[in-house]
Enzyme design. Sequence first.
Site, PDB file in Angstrom:
ATOM      1  N   LYS A 168      25.478  22.144   8.479  1.00 41.32           N
ATOM      2  CA  LYS A 168      26.922  21.960   8.646  1.00 41.32           C
ATOM      3  C   LYS A 168      27.415  22.714   9.880  1.00 41.32           C
ATOM      4  CE  LYS A 168      29.435  21.991   4.954  1.00 41.32           C
ATOM      5  NZ  LYS A 168      29.777  22.677   3.706  1.00 41.32           N
ATOM      6  N   ARG A 188      32.587  28.166   3.728  1.00 38.99           N
ATOM      7  CA  ARG A 188      31.693  27.108   3.240  1.00 38.99           C
ATOM      8  C   ARG A 188      30.233  27.458   3.482  1.00 38.99           C
ATOM      9  NH1 ARG A 188      34.328  21.896   3.229  1.00 38.99           N
ATOM     10  NH2 ARG A 188      36.532  22.203   3.576  1.00 38.99           N
ATOM     11  N   GLY A 199      26.465  20.087  -2.783  1.00 39.25           N
ATOM     12  CA  GLY A 199      27.053  20.654  -4.000  1.00 39.25           C
ATOM     13  C   GLY A 199      26.244  21.767  -4.646  1.00 39.25           C
ATOM     14  N   MET A 245      25.514  24.759  -3.367  1.00 40.54           N
ATOM     15  CA  MET A 245      25.989  26.116  -3.087  1.00 40.54           C
ATOM     16  C   MET A 245      27.507  26.105  -3.055  1.00 40.54           C
ATOM     17  SD  MET A 245      23.120  27.327  -0.407  1.00 40.54           S
ATOM     18  CE  MET A 245      23.391  25.927   0.610  1.00 40.54           C
ATOM     19  N   ARG A 293      27.220  14.832   8.509  1.00 38.59           N
ATOM     20  CA  ARG A 293      25.776  15.019   8.315  1.00 38.59           C
ATOM     21  C   ARG A 293      25.156  13.633   8.201  1.00 38.59           C
ATOM     22  NH1 ARG A 293      26.864  17.374   2.325  1.00 38.59           N
ATOM     23  NH2 ARG A 293      27.550  15.423   1.425  1.00 38.59           N
ATOM     24  N   HIS A 344      30.294  13.377  -7.417  1.00 36.30           N
ATOM     25  CA  HIS A 344      29.038  14.121  -7.468  1.00 36.30           C
ATOM     26  C   HIS A 344      27.922  13.268  -8.092  1.00 36.30           C
ATOM     27  CE1 HIS A 344      26.263  16.881  -9.598  1.00 36.30           C
ATOM     28  NE2 HIS A 344      26.257  17.470  -8.410  1.00 36.30           N
ATOM     29  N   ARG A 398     -12.003  -4.400  -9.938  1.00 37.42           N
ATOM     30  CA  ARG A 398     -12.799  -3.782 -11.007  1.00 37.42           C
ATOM     31  C   ARG A 398     -13.205  -4.900 -11.962  1.00 37.42           C
ATOM     32  NH1 ARG A 398      -8.549   0.488 -10.231  1.00 37.42           N
ATOM     33  NH2 ARG A 398      -9.567   2.519 -10.109  1.00 37.42           N
ATOM     34  N   ARG A 430     -16.411  -4.992  -7.105  1.00 42.62           N
ATOM     35  CA  ARG A 430     -17.288  -3.904  -7.547  1.00 42.62           C
ATOM     36  C   ARG A 430     -18.056  -4.347  -8.777  1.00 42.62           C
ATOM     37  NH1 ARG A 430     -14.693   1.554  -9.567  1.00 42.62           N
ATOM     38  NH2 ARG A 430     -14.362   0.309 -11.438  1.00 42.62           N
ATOM     39  N   GLU A 458     -18.408   8.188  -4.748  1.00 42.80           N
ATOM     40  CA  GLU A 458     -17.643   8.863  -5.796  1.00 42.80           C
ATOM     41  C   GLU A 458     -18.479   9.910  -6.518  1.00 42.80           C
ATOM     42  OE1 GLU A 458     -16.251   5.899  -8.564  1.00 42.80           O
ATOM     43  OE2 GLU A 458     -18.137   4.803  -8.539  1.00 42.80           O
ATOM     44  N   SER A 486     -16.817   3.113   0.312  1.00 40.75           N
ATOM     45  CA  SER A 486     -15.446   3.222  -0.185  1.00 40.75           C
ATOM     46  C   SER A 486     -15.367   4.446  -1.086  1.00 40.75           C
ATOM     47  CB  SER A 486     -15.066   1.960  -0.950  1.00 40.75           C
ATOM     48  OG  SER A 486     -13.756   2.106  -1.443  1.00 40.75           O
ATOM     49  N   GLY A 517     -14.344   6.637  -3.870  1.00 40.11           N
ATOM     50  CA  GLY A 517     -13.702   6.567  -5.187  1.00 40.11           C
ATOM     51  C   GLY A 517     -13.234   7.975  -5.502  1.00 40.11           C
ATOM     52  N   THR A 518     -12.051   8.277  -4.996  1.00 44.49           N
ATOM     53  CA  THR A 518     -11.615   9.679  -5.075  1.00 44.49           C
ATOM     54  C   THR A 518     -11.175  10.088  -6.476  1.00 44.49           C
ATOM     55  OG1 THR A 518      -9.571   8.858  -4.122  1.00 44.49           O
ATOM     56  CG2 THR A 518     -11.040  10.101  -2.675  1.00 44.49           C
ATOM     57  N   ASN A 519     -11.042   9.123  -7.393  1.00 46.42           N
ATOM     58  CA  ASN A 519     -10.750   9.537  -8.776  1.00 46.42           C
ATOM     59  C   ASN A 519     -11.969  10.263  -9.325  1.00 46.42           C
ATOM     60  OD1 ASN A 519      -8.412   8.043  -8.449  1.00 46.42           O
ATOM     61  ND2 ASN A 519      -9.313   6.215  -9.373  1.00 46.42           N
ATOM     62  N   ASP A 520     -13.111   9.600  -9.234  1.00 43.86           N
ATOM     63  CA  ASP A 520     -14.337  10.235  -9.730  1.00 43.86           C
ATOM     64  C   ASP A 520     -14.786  11.375  -8.833  1.00 43.86           C
ATOM     65  OD1 ASP A 520     -15.038   9.038 -12.187  1.00 43.86           O
ATOM     66  OD2 ASP A 520     -15.508   7.173 -11.136  1.00 43.86           O
ATOM     67  N   CYS A 533     -10.535   3.879  -2.273  1.00 47.58           N
ATOM     68  CA  CYS A 533      -9.921   3.003  -3.277  1.00 47.58           C
ATOM     69  C   CYS A 533      -9.504   3.768  -4.521  1.00 47.58           C
ATOM     70  CB  CYS A 533     -10.842   1.843  -3.629  1.00 47.58           C
ATOM     71  SG  CYS A 533     -12.404   2.361  -4.352  1.00 47.58           S
ATOM     72  N   TYR A 544      -9.672   1.809   6.252  1.00 48.48           N
ATOM     73  CA  TYR A 544      -8.663   1.223   5.369  1.00 48.48           C
ATOM     74  C   TYR A 544      -8.395   2.104   4.165  1.00 48.48           C
ATOM     75  CZ  TYR A 544     -12.366  -0.246   2.119  1.00 48.48           C
ATOM     76  OH  TYR A 544     -13.412  -0.253   1.230  1.00 48.48           O
TER      77      TYR A 544
HETATM   78  C1  PEP Z   1     -12.604   6.024  -8.352  1.00 49.39           C
HETATM   79  O1  PEP Z   1     -13.390   6.648  -9.056  1.00 49.39           O
HETATM   80  O2  PEP Z   1     -11.846   6.558  -7.524  1.00 49.39           O
HETATM   81  C2  PEP Z   1     -12.488   4.565  -8.489  1.00 49.39           C
HETATM   82  C3  PEP Z   1     -11.758   3.861  -7.656  1.00 49.39           C
HETATM   83  O3  PEP Z   1     -13.106   3.987  -9.547  1.00 49.39           O
HETATM   84  P1  PEP Z   1     -12.546   4.048 -11.050  1.00 49.39           P
HETATM   85  O4  PEP Z   1     -11.173   4.600 -10.994  1.00 49.39           O
HETATM   86  O5  PEP Z   1     -12.607   2.654 -11.539  1.00 49.39           O
HETATM   87  O6  PEP Z   1     -13.534   4.941 -11.692  1.00 49.39           O
HETATM   88 MG    MG Z   2     -14.912   5.534 -10.138  1.00 44.47          MG
END
Ligand code: PEP
Ligand code: MG
Length: 925
Positions: A23, A94, A103, A105, A340, A456, A562, A618, A788, A807, A809-812, A875, A895
Site C-alpha cells: 500500500k 493503516r 483485512g 491487519m 493494488r 469481506h 494403467r 503399461r 519406480e 518414465s 513412476g514417482t509414486n512408487d 507419470c 514430458y
Molecule cells: C507410480 O508409481 O508413480 C506410477 C505411476 O504407477 P502406479 O501409481 O500405478 O503405481
Molecule cells: Mg507404480
Amino acid sequence: MTTKWVFSYHEGDGKNKQLLGGKGANLCEITQIGLNVPPGFVITTEACLNYLDQPEGKLPDGVMQQVHEQMAALEQATGKQFGSASNPLLVSVRSGSAMSMPGMMDTILNLGLNAQTLEGLVTQTRNERFGYDSFRRFIQLFGKVALGVPDELFDAQFDAVKKDVGVEADIGLQAADLKEISQRFLSVVRNYTGKPFPEDPYEQLEIAIKAVFNSWMGKRAVDYRREFQITPEMANGTAVNVVTMVFGNMGNDCATGVGFTRNPGTGENLLYGEYLTNAQGEDVVAGIRTPKPLQDMAQEMPTLHTQLLDLRSRLERHYREVQDFEFTIEKGVLYCLQTRNGKMNASAMVRTSVEMVREHLISEEEALLRINPQHLEQMLYPRLDPSFKGEPLAAGLPASPGAASGQAVFDADRAEQLGKQGIKVILVREETKPEDIHGFFASQGILTSRGGKTSHAAVVARGMGKPCVAGAEGINVDVQLRKAFVGGTVIKEGDVITLDGTRGNIYLGAVPKVEADFSDELVTLLGWADKAARLKVMANADTPNDAARALKYGAMGIGLCRTERMFNAVERLPIVIDMIVADTADQRQAALDKLLPIQRADFKDLFKTMSPRPVTVRLLDPPIHEFLPSEQQLVDELEQLRHLRLSVQGMEVLVETAKLLAGSKGETLPSSVHEMGDTRLVDTVITRKEQILKKVRALREVNPMLGHRGVRLGITFPEIYTMQIRAVLEAAADCVKAGIPVAPEIMVPQVCTVQELKHVRRLVQSVHQQVEATFGVKVNYQFGSMMEVVRACMRAESLAEEAQFFSFGTNDLTQASFSFSREDAENKFLPMYNDRGILQDNPFEVLDVKGVGRLMKLAVEWGRSEHPNLKVGICGEHGGHPASIRFCDEIGLNYVSCSGPRVPIARLAAAHAQILLGKKGNAKG
Ligand code: PEP
Ligand code: MG
C-alpha cells in the site's frame, strides 16, 4: 547516522514493497505520477520488525521524531493542524505489508479526534452530525484495535440507542443520538480498560502505530500467512501509513467507494465497483448499507464519474494490470486512497491477461506469468448441471463463481472443526469478518445475508476461488440457534445446501454438478503456453472416455494407461478370475484368449481417439490377488453357503441368497430360477469359491507392494504379458490398415534389472514379428521402462541399453526412497511431520527434489550417457504439480504425464518453467 524510518509519499520508492509495504509503495508511486492522493507518509517494515523485537514494546529510537517531522509537513500541505481546536488535521493509520493480506491487519480512521478537535471539526464543517458520527467511529475502532475492547460492548450500546430512538438504519440517527453514542462509547472504554480514552493526539498516534505493528503478529494475520505460504522472504512485517483523512460522509456531495478497473468476476473490460454517498469507507466493505453500482454515479455525479473513468485508465496504463482501488469524494473532490493489483478469480485473470495482450499493454510472456497454474483449477470447477430444474430456496449476489454443496454451519470454529474431519461444509453468516478466515479455509463455499460484492466475504472467497453468495437478504441467520430462516423454511446446522456462486442462488440439498468448460481465452492462453514450453504434457488415461476428455484439456498423448483398470469391468472380472485360478497353462490360455479381443478393442479405441499422438500402455502392474475377493469375504460367504445348503429348502430364498453371494465379485449366475432351486447349483458355487479361496491363500504375501507384481508377474506368467503385447500390436496394426496413424508405446512396470527388460523385450519382438506377418503391415512402436524402483535408477545406464524411453513412476519411487507406505503414510504420521516441519511438504504430492529428485537427475544423466536421445518422462502424481514440473524441466525430462483435468495446469506450469529458466539464465549471463 540515524536510520530513516519514515518516508513521505513524495520521497518513498514506489518499487520497494519490502520496505514500504504494497500500500505504502503504491501510494508513493501514484502520488509521484500525479494522481490526487491525500498527503501522507509511511513508516517502514524495518521499523515494525525492530519494534516487535524489543521486549519492552518501545518504538525504535527516532521513529516518533520522524513522525513529528512528517506530521508538520502534512500540516503544511493541508493547512490544518493536528490537535487544533479550530482547524483540526485528522489522519488514518493503516497497515500494509509487501504481500496483500486484505483485512488481516488493522486500520484506524479519524485519529486525532478528542473533545476539542471535535468542536473544531463541527464548527468548520457546520455539520454536527458528521462530527459525532466521525467521533463514535473513531472511539470504537481505536478502542477495538488499539485498546483491545471487544466490539460487542460497543455494538450493544449502539443498538440500545437505535432502539431507544426507534430507528433501524444508522442513517436515521441524528447528531444528538450520535453524541449520546459517543459518550456511551467513551464509558465503554473507561470501564473496560480502567483508564480514560486518550485525549492527546500524539499519544493516540503512537498507540495506533504500535497497534498496527502488533497486528502483524495477530492470529488472523499469522493464520493467513500460513495458509497462503507467505514466507518472510515474501513479506516481513507491516508498514504503517499515516494519511490525511478525507471524508466521504460530510454530505451528499461526498461519497466513498471501491472500484476495479475491470470486472473481477468475469474479466469484462468495464469499470466495476460500488459506492455509497455520504458514507465512510468501512461502510462499503462491511456491508452495513447496501452500496450502489458505480454505473449509477453517471447519473448521480456525472462529472465525478468521468473523473473516475479517467482515474481508472491512468491506473491501468501505469500498472498494466487490473487495479483494485479505493476512492473518496470529499465535497466534490475525488481522491484515490489506495490501489493494488486486483485479486480475481482464474477466469477473470485469464480473460484480462489475454485481452491486455491484444490491447498491446503486456506481452504473451507477461500474460502467462501472471497466472498461477494452480489457480486454473478454479476454471475446471464444477457448476450446476444445466439440466437441473429445481427452484432456488433463496437468492443473493453472485459474489464468487463456482458451485458447491455441504452441510450448513453457522460459525467459523464449527466450520473448521467439521472441515478437519473431512466433512464438506458451507459457512453461513450474516456477514463475515476477517477473524472468520479459518472458517473460509475449511468451507466449500460461503453464504452471507448482508453485504455487497466487495464485502469481506466476497473478496476473500474470490481470492480463494470458493463460491460465495453474498447479501442474500431473504435469509435470516440466527447464530445462537444455529439456524437460518428463509420464509417458512428452516436450515438447521448439518442440513445440506448448495450454492451457485455464479448466479447467486441457494438450493436445499446437494444439486448435481457438471464440469466447467474452457473459455476461448483459456484456449488462447494455453496455446501461448505450448509455444513457450519445452516439456510436452501427456495425460494418464485408462479409457477412451478419459482420453477424449484429456484431449479436450490439450493432452499431447497418453503417458500412462494403467491396463489393470481395464480388467475391473463387471463383465470382465470373471474371465480375469478364471485366468488367475487356472491350474494349468491351457486353462490360463483359454481365459487369456477371451481377454485378448476385449483388450485389443480397448486399445484400438484409445489409439483412434488419440491418433496420431503417442499412447503409452503399461503392462499389468498390481499383484494379481487384487482382482480376487479378500480371504475373509470368501470364508464368510462359504460359511453362509454351507449353512444355506443344509438348512434352507425354499427355492426363493435360495435364489435370493445365492444371487447375493455369487454376485459380489462379478460371478456369472445361471439365469433360470428353476436351476437355482437345485441344491447342486449351490454345490457348484461352493466349489468355485473354495477354488478361489485356495488361490487367495496361495497368493498371500506379507508385503504385496514389494511382492509378486509388475514385471515379476510378466516373467513368471509370460502368457499374460504376451496377451497384452499382442492386443497392443494387433490394435495398432488394425489402425494402420485402416489408415489411422498411431504411435503405441509399451512400458514395463517395476523393473529393477536389465535382464527383466531383455526378457520382456524378446516377447515383444517375437509377437511384433508375428503381428506384422499376419496383418501384412508395418507397425512402429517404442519400448520403455518405468523408473519406480531405486535400483532401476542406479542401473539407468544399463537399462538404457534396452529401453527407448524411461518414465519415472514417482509414486512408487517416493515410497521406495523414503520407505514410507504410499497407502498409509498420509493418514498416519505425515500430517504431524508436516506440522512440526520435519518434512516441509507431503512428498507424495510435492516431488521431493532433494532426495527423489536427485535420484531422478542422476538416472537421467546415466541413462543418456548410454543413449543420448533417450526420451524421459514422469507419470507419477507429481507430473501435474507445478513446482515439481519446474524441476522436471530443469533436469531435462521430455514430458510430464498427469490426470486429465490437471493437463491445463501442467501446460501452464511447463511454460512458466521455461520462461523462468530463461530469466534465470539471463540474470546469470
Ligand atoms: C507410480 O508409481 O508413480 C506410477 C505411476 O504407477 P502406479 O501409481 O500405478 O503405481
Ligand atoms: Mg507404480
